[in-house]
Motif scaffolding. Structure first.
Motif: not given
Length: 304
Positions: A67-72
């Motif tokens: 899973a990608p790291k979240l921007l927000c």
């Protein structure tokens, strides 16, 4: 902002409903185009614009290891959306079970709940539903069947590149705040709650707010000139994003913010931090006096 937690809750909103549907991590310029299409439809038809997203991010459920790291995070997302003029957010709970929902069934749920459904706005290449079977063509077919408009917003390009959350994550991971701001349409910020720390900064004469950030995608470790928003007001500050090697061993990275020319109790309050520039990389000092002297120089540099 009104936050709904179930599709059925849409029935309480005055229609026609204009739904902007997507994951919207970061709410970058491309996302804003999708949302704007729904807002314009709602204005023209005297309805209600609603952003429909998913909590948690579907990738965190379907492929957690990749899973990608979240921007927000969720609350940060609500704050940014409110700034776009959106008054209502539907955060659909996303689980392994809901991931099995066929695309047509998901849209049928929206149709049934809305009073009535006026439009659905999505990114043109967005796919959804079980095994990502849903796309713009399925939406258009169902729009004809159930009498709602469909807006497939084409990808937005800047300098020949499609604006995407992936590009923004990459820019932030390299500390390239200029590129991130260009793609986001605003300065990159992190958001979180001030929690109690070791109070070492206060002992050194530089009290810091320890921010437990929602964002997962952070810039490189280091000391930054930043601005911190308390309520509606932005204040100049210095931030240390690091492991505090002088006073701790193998600590998890933390964000500590020292506000310039401001004092008060911030425990339990939310803080949004806007990165301006890197002052220096994280360093290990020979003692607290050496660290204190460097912090003084950091503050001078941040004011410059």
């Amino acid at each position: 902002m009104q936050v709904l937690r179930s599709i059925d809750a849409l029935s309480a909103l005055p229609g026609p409903l204009a739904l902007a549907v997507g994951v919207f991590d970061g709410i970058h310029l491309g996302h804003q185009e999708v949302i704007r299409a729904a807002q314009e439809h709602a204005t023209q038809h005297h309805g209600t614009a609603v952003v429909v997203t998913f909590d948690p991010h579907p990738a965190q459920v379907l492929r957690p290891a990749a899973a990608p790291k979240l921007l927000c995070g969720p609350r940060h997302q609500q704050l940014i959306l409110a700034q776009t003029g959106i008054g209502c957010l539907l955060a659909c709970p996303f689980t392994a079970e809901t991931a099995k929902t066929p695309a047509r069934e998901f849209i049928q749920q929206l149709v049934s709940a809305a009073r009535p459904l006026g439009c659905i706005s999505v990114g043109y290449t967005w796919s959804f539903g079980y095994k990502r079977e849903g796309d713009i063509h399925l939406l258009m077919d169902m729009g004809q069947q159930h009498d709602f408009a469909v807006y497939g917003v084409p990808p937005l390009k800047i300098d020949g590149q499609v604006v995407s959350s992936t590009l923004i994550r990459e820019a932030i991971s390299h500390g390239d705040f200029t590129t991130a701001a260009t793609l986001l349409g605003r300065s990159y910020t992190v958001f979180g709650t001030v929690v109690e720390g070791r109070k070492l900064g206060r002992q050194l004469g530089f009290p810091t707010a320890n921010v437990e950030v929602e964002n997962e995608q952070l810039p490189p470790l280091g000391v930054y000139a930043v601005e911190a928003r308390i309520g509606a007001q932005w204040h100049p500050a210095v931030a240390n994003l690091g492991r505090r090697p002088t006073v701790a061993e193998n600590a998890e990275p933390t964000l500590e913010v020292h506000l310039l020319d401001w004092s008060g109790d911030l425990y339990g309050k939310d803080l949004e931090v806007r990165f301006t520039r890197l002052l220096r990389n994280e360093m290990k000092f020979n003692g607290l006096e050496e660290l204190k002297a460097q912090i003084s120089r950091d503050i001078v540099a941040a004011r410059g």
